[in-house]
Design a protein around this motif. Structure first.
Motif, PDB file in Angstrom:
ATOM      1  N   SER A  35      46.137  23.735  35.794  1.00 29.21           N
ATOM      2  CA  SER A  35      46.531  22.653  36.693  1.00 29.21           C
ATOM      3  C   SER A  35      45.560  21.481  36.590  1.00 29.21           C
ATOM      4  O   SER A  35      44.352  21.658  36.409  1.00 29.21           O
ATOM      5  N   LYS A  36      46.071  20.258  36.757  1.00 28.96           N
ATOM      6  CA  LYS A  36      45.217  19.079  36.793  1.00 28.96           C
ATOM      7  C   LYS A  36      44.499  18.967  38.138  1.00 28.96           C
ATOM      8  O   LYS A  36      43.511  18.234  38.256  1.00 28.96           O
ATOM      9  N   ASP A  37      44.988  19.681  39.141  1.00 28.38           N
ATOM     10  CA  ASP A  37      44.402  19.653  40.481  1.00 28.38           C
ATOM     11  C   ASP A  37      43.270  20.680  40.554  1.00 28.38           C
ATOM     12  O   ASP A  37      43.496  21.886  40.462  1.00 28.38           O
ATOM     13  N   ARG A  38      42.049  20.202  40.742  1.00 27.56           N
ATOM     14  CA  ARG A  38      40.897  21.101  40.706  1.00 27.56           C
ATOM     15  C   ARG A  38      40.908  22.104  41.852  1.00 27.56           C
ATOM     16  O   ARG A  38      40.452  23.244  41.695  1.00 27.56           O
ATOM     17  N   ASP A  39      41.415  21.704  43.014  1.00 28.83           N
ATOM     18  CA  ASP A  39      41.477  22.631  44.148  1.00 28.83           C
ATOM     19  C   ASP A  39      42.403  23.804  43.849  1.00 28.83           C
ATOM     20  O   ASP A  39      42.131  24.944  44.236  1.00 28.83           O
ATOM     21  N   VAL A  40      43.497  23.528  43.144  1.00 31.39           N
ATOM     22  CA  VAL A  40      44.424  24.594  42.762  1.00 31.39           C
ATOM     23  C   VAL A  40      43.715  25.580  41.841  1.00 31.39           C
ATOM     24  O   VAL A  40      43.797  26.806  42.023  1.00 31.39           O
ATOM     25  N   ARG A  41      42.981  25.054  40.857  1.00 28.01           N
ATOM     26  CA  ARG A  41      42.258  25.919  39.920  1.00 28.01           C
ATOM     27  C   ARG A  41      41.225  26.778  40.654  1.00 28.01           C
ATOM     28  O   ARG A  41      41.128  27.987  40.438  1.00 28.01           O
ATOM     29  N   LYS A  42      40.454  26.147  41.506  1.00 24.03           N
ATOM     30  CA  LYS A  42      39.385  26.836  42.230  1.00 24.03           C
ATOM     31  C   LYS A  42      39.946  27.930  43.139  1.00 24.03           C
ATOM     32  O   LYS A  42      39.443  29.064  43.167  1.00 24.03           O
ATOM     33  N   ASN A  43      40.996  27.597  43.881  1.00 28.03           N
ATOM     34  CA  ASN A  43      41.573  28.572  44.814  1.00 28.03           C
ATOM     35  C   ASN A  43      42.167  29.771  44.082  1.00 28.03           C
ATOM     36  O   ASN A  43      42.032  30.915  44.533  1.00 28.03           O
ATOM     37  N   ALA A  44      42.821  29.521  42.940  1.00 26.91           N
ATOM     38  CA  ALA A  44      43.397  30.631  42.158  1.00 26.91           C
ATOM     39  C   ALA A  44      42.293  31.514  41.596  1.00 26.91           C
ATOM     40  O   ALA A  44      42.385  32.747  41.626  1.00 26.91           O
ATOM     41  N   PHE A  45      41.251  30.884  41.075  1.00 27.18           N
ATOM     42  CA  PHE A  45      40.110  31.614  40.513  1.00 27.18           C
ATOM     43  C   PHE A  45      39.474  32.516  41.569  1.00 27.18           C
ATOM     44  O   PHE A  45      39.246  33.718  41.344  1.00 27.18           O
ATOM     45  N   GLU A  46      39.205  31.963  42.729  1.00 21.41           N
ATOM     46  CA  GLU A  46      38.548  32.733  43.785  1.00 21.41           C
ATOM     47  C   GLU A  46      39.459  33.844  44.309  1.00 21.41           C
ATOM     48  O   GLU A  46      38.997  34.956  44.607  1.00 21.41           O
ATOM     49  N   ALA A  47      40.766  33.547  44.415  1.00 15.11           N
ATOM     50  CA  ALA A  47      41.709  34.567  44.897  1.00 15.11           C
ATOM     51  C   ALA A  47      41.824  35.724  43.905  1.00 15.11           C
ATOM     52  O   ALA A  47      41.883  36.895  44.297  1.00 15.11           O
ATOM     53  N   MET A  48      41.838  35.401  42.622  1.00 16.54           N
ATOM     54  CA  MET A  48      41.940  36.434  41.590  1.00 16.54           C
ATOM     55  C   MET A  48      40.756  37.398  41.673  1.00 16.54           C
ATOM     56  O   MET A  48      40.918  38.627  41.748  1.00 16.54           O
ATOM     57  N   TYR A  49      39.545  36.853  41.690  1.00 19.70           N
ATOM     58  CA  TYR A  49      38.373  37.728  41.613  1.00 19.70           C
ATOM     59  C   TYR A  49      37.996  38.350  42.953  1.00 19.70           C
ATOM     60  O   TYR A  49      37.380  39.422  42.971  1.00 19.70           O
ATOM     61  N   ALA A  50      38.408  37.739  44.042  1.00 18.67           N
ATOM     62  CA  ALA A  50      38.225  38.392  45.346  1.00 18.67           C
ATOM     63  C   ALA A  50      39.079  39.653  45.414  1.00 18.67           C
ATOM     64  O   ALA A  50      38.658  40.681  45.971  1.00 18.67           O
ATOM     65  N   THR A  51      40.257  39.598  44.818  1.00 23.44           N
ATOM     66  CA  THR A  51      41.143  40.769  44.794  1.00 23.44           C
ATOM     67  C   THR A  51      40.534  41.883  43.961  1.00 23.44           C
ATOM     68  O   THR A  51      40.525  43.056  44.360  1.00 23.44           O
ATOM     69  N   TYR A  52      39.997  41.543  42.790  1.00 21.17           N
ATOM     70  CA  TYR A  52      39.372  42.566  41.945  1.00 21.17           C
ATOM     71  C   TYR A  52      38.089  43.109  42.568  1.00 21.17           C
ATOM     72  O   TYR A  52      37.768  44.291  42.410  1.00 21.17           O
ATOM     73  N   ALA A  53      37.362  42.244  43.270  1.00 20.30           N
ATOM     74  CA  ALA A  53      36.120  42.701  43.909  1.00 20.30           C
ATOM     75  C   ALA A  53      36.387  43.801  44.921  1.00 20.30           C
ATOM     76  O   ALA A  53      35.573  44.727  45.092  1.00 20.30           O
ATOM     77  N   LYS A  54      37.543  43.740  45.577  1.00 23.73           N
ATOM     78  CA  LYS A  54      37.896  44.778  46.557  1.00 23.73           C
ATOM     79  C   LYS A  54      38.160  46.121  45.883  1.00 23.73           C
ATOM     80  O   LYS A  54      38.084  47.174  46.525  1.00 23.73           O
ATOM     81  N   GLN A  55      38.484  46.089  44.588  1.00 23.08           N
ATOM     82  CA  GLN A  55      38.814  47.315  43.852  1.00 23.08           C
ATOM     83  C   GLN A  55      37.721  47.717  42.855  1.00 23.08           C
ATOM     84  O   GLN A  55      37.930  48.594  42.027  1.00 23.08           O
ATOM     85  N   LYS A  56      36.552  47.058  42.921  1.00 25.61           N
ATOM     86  CA  LYS A  56      35.564  47.255  41.860  1.00 25.61           C
ATOM     87  C   LYS A  56      35.034  48.688  41.794  1.00 25.61           C
ATOM     88  O   LYS A  56      34.697  49.175  40.706  1.00 25.61           O
ATOM     89  N   ASN A  57      34.974  49.381  42.935  1.00 25.35           N
ATOM     90  CA  ASN A  57      34.487  50.759  42.892  1.00 25.35           C
ATOM     91  C   ASN A  57      35.480  51.671  42.175  1.00 25.35           C
ATOM     92  O   ASN A  57      35.094  52.507  41.354  1.00 25.35           O
ATOM     93  N   THR A  58      36.758  51.492  42.492  1.00 27.10           N
ATOM     94  CA  THR A  58      37.798  52.294  41.836  1.00 27.10           C
ATOM     95  C   THR A  58      37.862  51.981  40.341  1.00 27.10           C
ATOM     96  O   THR A  58      37.862  52.886  39.495  1.00 27.10           O
ATOM     97  N   ILE A  59      37.907  50.677  40.000  1.00 20.65           N
ATOM     98  CA  ILE A  59      38.021  50.305  38.590  1.00 20.65           C
ATOM     99  C   ILE A  59      36.747  50.663  37.842  1.00 20.65           C
ATOM    100  O   ILE A  59      36.785  51.062  36.662  1.00 20.65           O
ATOM    101  N   GLY A  60      35.606  50.553  38.520  1.00 25.96           N
ATOM    102  CA  GLY A  60      34.353  50.976  37.896  1.00 25.96           C
ATOM    103  C   GLY A  60      34.371  52.445  37.533  1.00 25.96           C
ATOM    104  O   GLY A  60      33.900  52.849  36.457  1.00 25.96           O
TER     105      GLY A  60
END
Length: 636
Positions: free
Chosen positions: A245-270
């Motif tokens: 996206s050309k909109d930086r806020d869109v990029r930032k919010n998607a990035f943070e949402a993606m990795y916040a979701t994985y962070a919640k599962q890091k023990n299981t995936i680890g």
């Protein structure tokens, strides 16, 4: 690429996705092609509505279903002859006859499987070809089981007997097969031990299976606002679109949402990733390999130095990567460059419409350096039904090259009239030409090239196409767009994949000496690698530390380095062809004609690319440097 003949590893396709990097700024408006009829973009055609000239000619494999059925029955009859060779593979004459029967079964099974599955891919909802695909798969399994005694039985012979077979002139056609068996012998266990390992095979697949289910089916992501303020559910497929996206806020919010979701599962995936690493260590020790890395490289007869040379050479080239990120920061006009800015468009949006006919002609023009004989076959492929061009309702997504020995290769596309589709066409026809020239110059067993070599021919075609387009393009914005497109392939295919390869090396080495790999340790290793690769020109956001948790390649261990080596080898070939001309072309065509007649490293070395040295990677880096310099000049 076809199945591997000796093992009947059915279903191996050459390159199902062409680009690691998806062009972020392409706005496509479709134009009618020169074909007689095109279905409107708003409506997907049914398969029956696709004009015959836009379809591949599968009748070159089998003229009709009756012919397929007849060959299927004939193959079933051939399988009945296999038992006669069990416990009798001790002399050259018997082994030769058994190998000949194995080849005959393999050729027929391959043809049946490829046809059935390509018919299925034309319309995956068609029940008749779903059933045919399953029928061919069962036949393949049956063939594998019937032929599985051959290798262990030959390897049970004494070393002097095996050596005598290798030099026996009556077995000259199978010399490389026997040499490879001998090379593997040190890591073949007793029948009882091998049987036990085979029984735990399903358990060994569990980490990858569990991760796949969690990652693809069970992982749920939040909604993210797009450029228009609409809340859209984040998915794996949409993530890259948000980052473009050309909109930086869109990029930032998607990035943070993606990795916040994985962070919640890091023990299981680890725990899942740990289980996969532990499994690898178990197999390496059971099969008497010095390390997991060396076990993983052994199948292709690749030296550990190839792997470490890649990492070391990329480390030396990190200033180039950091120079590129500095340029990206300047072009985006931001005070800080963040991880979520890596896919942001660097060029204002513009239109680039390329019909299939235009793409085909441009590919032909760009590949003229490879000579008339190459172009003659390539034109034959375009004109004689090798390619299935456009999307239709139910058609398999993506793109690939496939085929069966004794018939020309095939290419499946879902062509859109844009730049990415043109590069996909060049890429897949590179695979097709590799298979055609290999099959035309090698016997069945020697024709199949390895995965280590598979991406070289396809990426070489892309490199020559890009060189042609850059030389042809004078408009600054278009030139900058192409330079960005190519530079990001270096970033994602060479640097990123090498970083993945280094992460795998570090984690496995820690496991092999008994160190624990907690999620915190995995995140620390991964974060530090990002810091090392991107340097001070980049803000390495803390969120990225958990990216290891979303990489499926880590469950196909020590595979990702092949993307980087293949890209580097292809770039080296392209540089030699452009600078040297005919001598380099002759060497390259020799490479295409070699198939799998020797070990991969040897085949490349004969053609002028020595992957046991850092030189090809350095040549690729010199091309990357030239791209950066051109981008800097355009934006001085």
């Amino acid at each position: 690429m076809r199945m591997i003949p000796f093992a009947l590893s059915i279903g191996l396709l050459a390159c199902c996705t062409m680009q690691t990097f998806q062009a972020p700024v392409l706005a496509v408006e479709s134009k009618p092609s020169q074909f007689t009829r095109r279905i409107p973009m708003t409506q997907l055609a049914k398969r029956s509505e696709i004009p015959v000239e836009q379809r591949w000619k599968l009748e070159d494999l089998f003229p009709n279903q009756k012919a397929w059925d007849q060959e299927y029955q004939a193959t079933k009859e051939l399988l009945k002859k296999v038992d006669a060779y069990q416990s009798k593979l001790q002399d050259a004459a018997t082994i030769k006859a058994c190998f000949a029967l194995e080849d005959e079964i393999s050729v027929h099974t391959e043809r049946l499987y490829v046809y059935a599955n390509m018919k299925h891919h034309e319309d995956t909802a068609e029940a008749e070809f779903q059933a045919l695909s399953e029928k061919s798969k069962k036949l393949s399994v049956e063939a594998n089981e019937s032929l599985s005694f051959i290798v262990p039985e030959i390897l049970s012979l004494a070393d002097d007997q095996l050596n005598a077979l290798i030099v026996n002139p009556d077995l000259s056609l199978y010399k490389h097969t026997l040499e490879e068996m001998k090379r593997q012998k040190a890591h073949v266990l007793s029948k009882a031990e091998e049987a036990l390992l085979a029984q735990v095979g399903n358990l060994a697949q569990a980490p990858g299976t569990i991760f796949g289910m969690l990652n693809n089916a069970d992982m749920k992501f939040p909604k993210v606002k797009n450029e228009h303020g609409e809340e859209i559910e984040l998915t794996q497929g949409r993530y890259i679109q948000f980052l473009e996206s050309k909109d930086r806020d869109v990029r930032k919010n998607a990035f943070e949402a993606m990795y916040a979701t994985y962070a919640k599962q890091k023990n299981t995936i680890g725990a899942i990733l740990n289980a996969n690493i532990t499994k690898n260590v178990f197999y390496a020790r059971a099969k008497k390999y010095p390390s997991v890395l060396e076990m993983s490289l052994y199948g292709d007869n690749i030296s550990k130095d190839v792997y470490t040379n890649l990492i070391d050479t990329i480390h030396e080239s990190l200033p180039l990567m950091q120079r590129y990120t500095k340029l990206r920061k300047k072009l985006l006009k931001v005070d800080e460059l963040h991880m979520y800015d890596l896919f942001a468009p660097l060029v204002d949006e513009f239109k680039m419409d390329i019909t299939y006919d235009e793409a085909k002609n441009m590919v032909l023009e760009s590949l003229k350096p490879l000579g008339e004989s190459y172009l003659k076959v390539l034109k034959q492929g375009f004109n004689d039904g090798w390619v299935d061009i456009y999307e239709n309702e139910g058609k398999r997504s993506g793109a690939y090259s496939w085929g069966a020995f004794g018939t020309h290769p095939y290419v499946l596309l879902n062509h859109k009239d844009n730049l990415n589709s043109m590069f996909t066409l060049a890429h897949e026809m590179g695979h097709a030409m590799h298979s055609y020239l290999s099959d035309s110059n090698q016997p069945y067993r020697e024709a199949q090239y390895t995965i280590f070599l598979a991406e070289v021919a396809s990426t070489l075609n892309e490199a020559l196409l890009m060189d042609y387009m850059l030389k042809k393009t004078t408009e600054p914005k278009a030139k900058m767009f192409l330079l960005t497109y190519y530079a990001d392939q270096f970033r994602t295919t060479v640097f990123r994949q090498t970083m993945f390869a280094e992460f795998e090396k570090i984690t496995h080495e820690k496991a092999e000496v008994g160190e624990s790999l907690t999620p915190q340790e995995l995140s620390s290793i991964y974060y530090n690698l990002n810091k090392q690769y991107f340097g001070n020109e980049m803000v390495v956001d803390k969120d990225i530390e958990v990216e290891w948790a979303r990489i499926p390649h880590f469950y196909n261990s020590f595979y990702v380095y092949k993307y980087a080596t293949g890209f580097s080898a292809a770039t080296s070939f392209a540089k030699q062809i452009i600078s040297e001309g005919q001598p380099a072309v002759d060497r390259y065509l020799g490479f295409l004609q070699s198939g799998g007649s020797d070990y991969s490293i040897n085949i490349l070395k004969k053609a002028g690319v020595d992957m046991s040295s850092p030189e090809p990677i350095k040549q690729a880096m010199s091309v990357f440097k030239e791209l950066i310099e051109q981008m800097e000049q355009l934006n001085a």
